[in-house]
Design an enzyme around this catalytic site. Structure first.
Site, PDB file in Angstrom:
ATOM      1  N   HIS A   3     -47.051 -30.605 -26.581  1.00 13.56           N
ATOM      2  CA  HIS A   3     -46.056 -30.986 -25.577  1.00 13.56           C
ATOM      3  C   HIS A   3     -46.761 -31.387 -24.300  1.00 13.56           C
ATOM      4  CE1 HIS A   3     -42.515 -30.875 -23.016  1.00 13.56           C
ATOM      5  NE2 HIS A   3     -41.841 -31.003 -24.132  1.00 13.56           N
ATOM      6  N   ASP A  41     -38.788 -29.519 -31.475  1.00 13.83           N
ATOM      7  CA  ASP A  41     -38.419 -30.293 -32.656  1.00 13.83           C
ATOM      8  C   ASP A  41     -38.977 -29.735 -33.957  1.00 13.83           C
ATOM      9  OD1 ASP A  41     -36.831 -32.141 -31.484  1.00 13.83           O
ATOM     10  OD2 ASP A  41     -38.475 -33.476 -30.944  1.00 13.83           O
TER      11      ASP A  41
HETATM   12  N1  CMC Z   1     -51.379 -33.247 -33.720  1.00 10.36           N
HETATM   13  C1  CMC Z   1     -52.730 -33.398 -33.593  1.00 10.36           C
HETATM   14  N2  CMC Z   1     -53.372 -33.580 -32.415  1.00 10.36           N
HETATM   15  C2  CMC Z   1     -52.609 -33.626 -31.309  1.00 10.36           C
HETATM   16  C3  CMC Z   1     -51.212 -33.498 -31.365  1.00 10.36           C
HETATM   17  C4  CMC Z   1     -50.600 -33.293 -32.623  1.00 10.36           C
HETATM   18  N3  CMC Z   1     -49.266 -33.167 -32.719  1.00 10.36           N
HETATM   19  N4  CMC Z   1     -50.705 -33.597 -30.106  1.00 10.36           N
HETATM   20  C5  CMC Z   1     -51.760 -33.784 -29.299  1.00 10.36           C
HETATM   21  N5  CMC Z   1     -52.911 -33.800 -30.015  1.00 10.36           N
HETATM   22  C6  CMC Z   1     -54.270 -33.921 -29.485  1.00 10.36           C
HETATM   23  C7  CMC Z   1     -54.578 -35.347 -29.071  1.00 10.36           C
HETATM   24  O1  CMC Z   1     -55.145 -36.083 -30.127  1.00 10.36           O
HETATM   25  C8  CMC Z   1     -55.539 -35.107 -27.921  1.00 10.36           C
HETATM   26  O2  CMC Z   1     -56.788 -34.759 -28.473  1.00 10.36           O
HETATM   27  P1  CMC Z   1     -58.162 -35.191 -27.697  1.00 10.36           P
HETATM   28  O3  CMC Z   1     -58.129 -34.437 -26.387  1.00 10.36           O
HETATM   29  O4  CMC Z   1     -59.250 -34.739 -28.623  1.00 10.36           O
HETATM   30  O5  CMC Z   1     -58.112 -36.675 -27.528  1.00 10.36           O
HETATM   31  C9  CMC Z   1     -54.997 -33.856 -27.245  1.00 10.36           C
HETATM   32  O6  CMC Z   1     -54.329 -33.138 -28.291  1.00 10.36           O
HETATM   33  C10 CMC Z   1     -54.013 -34.141 -26.099  1.00 10.36           C
HETATM   34  O7  CMC Z   1     -52.980 -34.987 -26.615  1.00 10.36           O
HETATM   35  P2  CMC Z   1     -52.261 -36.107 -25.759  1.00 10.36           P
HETATM   36  O8  CMC Z   1     -51.708 -37.122 -26.699  1.00 10.36           O
HETATM   37  O9  CMC Z   1     -53.180 -36.593 -24.678  1.00 10.36           O
HETATM   38  O10 CMC Z   1     -51.120 -35.273 -25.080  1.00 10.36           O
HETATM   39  P3  CMC Z   1     -49.810 -35.864 -24.448  1.00 10.36           P
HETATM   40  O11 CMC Z   1     -49.365 -34.894 -23.415  1.00 10.36           O
HETATM   41  O12 CMC Z   1     -50.038 -37.275 -24.015  1.00 10.36           O
HETATM   42  O13 CMC Z   1     -48.786 -35.919 -25.669  1.00 10.36           O
HETATM   43  C11 CMC Z   1     -47.120 -35.331 -27.243  1.00 10.36           C
HETATM   44  C12 CMC Z   1     -47.782 -34.989 -25.896  1.00 10.36           C
HETATM   45  C13 CMC Z   1     -45.874 -34.453 -27.409  1.00 10.36           C
HETATM   46  C14 CMC Z   1     -46.689 -36.802 -27.242  1.00 10.36           C
HETATM   47  C15 CMC Z   1     -48.145 -35.048 -28.376  1.00 10.36           C
HETATM   48  O14 CMC Z   1     -48.509 -33.701 -28.394  1.00 10.36           O
HETATM   49  C16 CMC Z   1     -47.611 -35.484 -29.755  1.00 10.36           C
HETATM   50  O15 CMC Z   1     -47.786 -36.651 -30.124  1.00 10.36           O
HETATM   51  N6  CMC Z   1     -46.970 -34.562 -30.518  1.00 10.36           N
HETATM   52  C17 CMC Z   1     -46.355 -34.939 -31.787  1.00 10.36           C
HETATM   53  C18 CMC Z   1     -45.003 -35.576 -31.540  1.00 10.36           C
HETATM   54  C19 CMC Z   1     -43.956 -34.575 -31.109  1.00 10.36           C
HETATM   55  O16 CMC Z   1     -43.825 -33.516 -31.693  1.00 10.36           O
HETATM   56  N7  CMC Z   1     -43.170 -34.954 -30.100  1.00 10.36           N
HETATM   57  C20 CMC Z   1     -42.043 -34.136 -29.626  1.00 10.36           C
HETATM   58  C21 CMC Z   1     -42.263 -33.626 -28.240  1.00 10.36           C
HETATM   59  S1  CMC Z   1     -41.070 -32.330 -27.818  1.00 10.36           S
HETATM   60  C22 CMC Z   1     -39.557 -33.137 -27.788  1.00 10.36           C
HETATM   61  C23 CMC Z   1     -39.387 -33.985 -26.608  1.00 10.36           C
HETATM   62  O17 CMC Z   1     -38.975 -33.492 -25.568  1.00 10.36           O
HETATM   63  O18 CMC Z   1     -39.669 -35.189 -26.706  1.00 10.36           O
END
Ligand code: CMC
Length: 428
Positions: A307, A364
């Site tokens: 998140h 989710d």
């Molecule tokens: N599985 C594997 N690796 C992950 C995941 C995941 N679900 N989420 C983040 N990472 C890794 C990412 O690859 C990165 O690694 P590194 O530092 O080595 O490059 C690190 O963790 C930070 O990730 P980020 O993408 O920079 O983080 P963000 O804050 O931009 O993204 C997120 C947040 C929710 C989009 C992401 O965690 C994600 O894609 N999760 C899966 C989709 C999901 O479940 N979304 C629902 C969010 S809750 C409902 C809502 O309110 O929308």
């Protein structure tokens, strides 16, 4: 004395005002930085940028705190109803009984949608994703209520648009599903409450008696509460930025529905179930899928994990996990993907990759399992999220308008070509 922060650029110090919130959150106000220093700030994905001051929702991602207007999400989920929470978010206080009765009656008066909107629905092929249909029908209201286009309309006019939005959302949502099924639509039964009314429109078939199961209605009501607002997330920021151009409430919310649809946001609930199903079909080897999620070249992420804001736990996920247990027990449903989800969570939570990056199950991860147990089809999961998030979008749109916030317009750092001379096509 007012606090300031010093920013030194090329040896020159700029004093920047510090802004503090009621929960001691601290921000450096850079709004005059361009004028004073000729520089902008850069923050991809707005990871550390406050776009507004808001009195609606407080969230502390490190401590796993979520409060609406000061009330904890745990209390609201356990003790209130979705319409009560909607009232709280939109008008700022929990309603007295007569206020809630009036609000609910006003909503009931507007649950029908114009028959010509049904003609728009009829134009969509049954292969349409219900989210696209929902966003289109929501926006189509601007055509049926053209007075909503006036950004300076009266408080009564705004109230009417709010009530219409809440009233018609379940009708649109259920109709989007009926369209996907190729079934005739059901009209709203106003003898039922908000959630039960939606369920009847969703499930009732012409030649069958349909009784709403109170266990299903209560579980859904709780899920809607858990999704009701989440401060400046992607879809809410979209609603605010569209609303900031003085676009109508219907077009602003329609934009929010589209933003929510993406798999990294609200669309994740659908993706979680598809992922759990894929793992089950693949033999249920959770370690294998965890490894795939850790491999950056695989393009696969563990959906329902991680998140932007919560870095400890998502308080909504805690409540939902417990609700999923209760609902499955009460309904006597034995869903094999729940076992996969529990195993996946257990493996991920002790894996250094997930620990170091503070990746925990989000709202989710378990919501899809409940929706499935309630008989809601996978394509409708994100529609359920949209129904839940609607009061939040409305409250944030209303706050933006009341605070007379300026049009949203970020800056950029240009990285393209410098000025060059035009070359006629025959000489290129
Ligand atoms: N599985 C594997 N690796 C992950 C995941 C995941 N679900 N989420 C983040 N990472 C890794 C990412 O690859 C990165 O690694 P590194 O530092 O080595 O490059 C690190 O963790 C930070 O990730 P980020 O993408 O920079 O983080 P963000 O804050 O931009 O993204 C997120 C947040 C929710 C989009 C992401 O965690 C994600 O894609 N999760 C899966 C989709 C999901 O479940 N979304 C629902 C969010 S809750 C409902 C809502 O309110 O929308």
């Amino acid at each position: 004395m007012a606090k300031t922060a010093d920013l030194i650029i090329d040896g020159k110090t700029y004093k920047l005002p510090i802004v503090e919130g009621t929960e001691n959150e601290v921000a450096v106000d850079i709004s005059n930085l361009l004028e004073e220093a000729g520089v902008i700030t850069l923050d991809f994905g707005y990871k550390n940028t406050g776009a507004t001051k808001s009195a609606i929702t407080f969230l502390d991602g490190d401590k796993g705190i979520l409060r609406h207007r000061g009330y904890s999400i745990e209390d609201l989920a356990a003790k209130s109803s979705f319409l009560e929470v909607a009232y709280l978010l939109i008008f700022g206080e929990l309603p007295m009984q007569d206020q809630l009765d009036k609000f609910s009656d006003d909503i009931k008066r507007h649950t029908m949608v114009h028959e010509d909107i049904k003609k728009i629905l009829d134009g969509f092929p049954s292969s349409s994703h219900p989210m696209g249909v929902l966003a289109s029908m929501f926006c189509a209201q601007t055509a049926f209520y053209p007075e909503s286009l006036d950004p300076n309309r009266s408080a009564e006019g705004v109230y009417l648009s709010i009530v219409r939005s809440l009233a018609k959302m379940p009708t649109f949502a259920a109709w989007a599903y009926k369209n996907a099924m190729g079934h005739p639509v059901n009209y709203p039964d106003n003898s039922l409450n908000y959630t039960a009314r939606f369920l009847k429109m969703l499930y009732a078939l012409p030649a069958e008696q349909y009784e709403v199961d109170p266990v299903v209605a209560d579980a859904l009501d709780k899920l809607l509460i858990l999704h009701a607002d989440h401060e400046q997330n992607c879809s809410t920021s979209t609603v605010r930025i569209v609303g900031s151009s003085k676009a109508s409430i219907y077009s602003s919310i329609s934009a929010g529905i589209n933003a929510l649809w993406g798999p990294l946001h609200g669309g994740a609930n659908q993706e979680v179930i598809l992922m759990l199903e894929a793992i089950r079909k693949d033999g249920g080897d959770t370690e294998k899928w965890i490894n795939k999620a850790k491999d950056k070249n695989s393009g696969f992420r563990l959906m329902g994990f991680g998140h932007r804001v919560y870095k400890n736990f998502d308080p909504r996920a805690k409540i939902i996990k417990k609700t999923a247990d209760d609902v499955l027990n009460k309904l006597g449903v034995n869903d094999p993907v729940l076992d996969i989800a529990l195993k996946l969570e257990e493996v991920a939570l002790r894996d250094p990759y997930f620990i170091e990056r503070k990746l925990y199950p989000n709202v989710d991860f378990y919501s899809g399992i409940i929706y499935r147990a309630l008989g809601i089809p996978v394509d409708m999961f994100t529609v359920m999220f949209a129904m839940g998030r609607l009061p939040g979008w409305i409250a944030q749109w209303k706050e933006l308008r009341e605070n007379k916030e300026p049009i949203g317009r970020p800056r950029q750092i240009y990285t393209g070509q410098n000025l060059r001379e035009y070359v006629p096509i025959e000489k290129r």
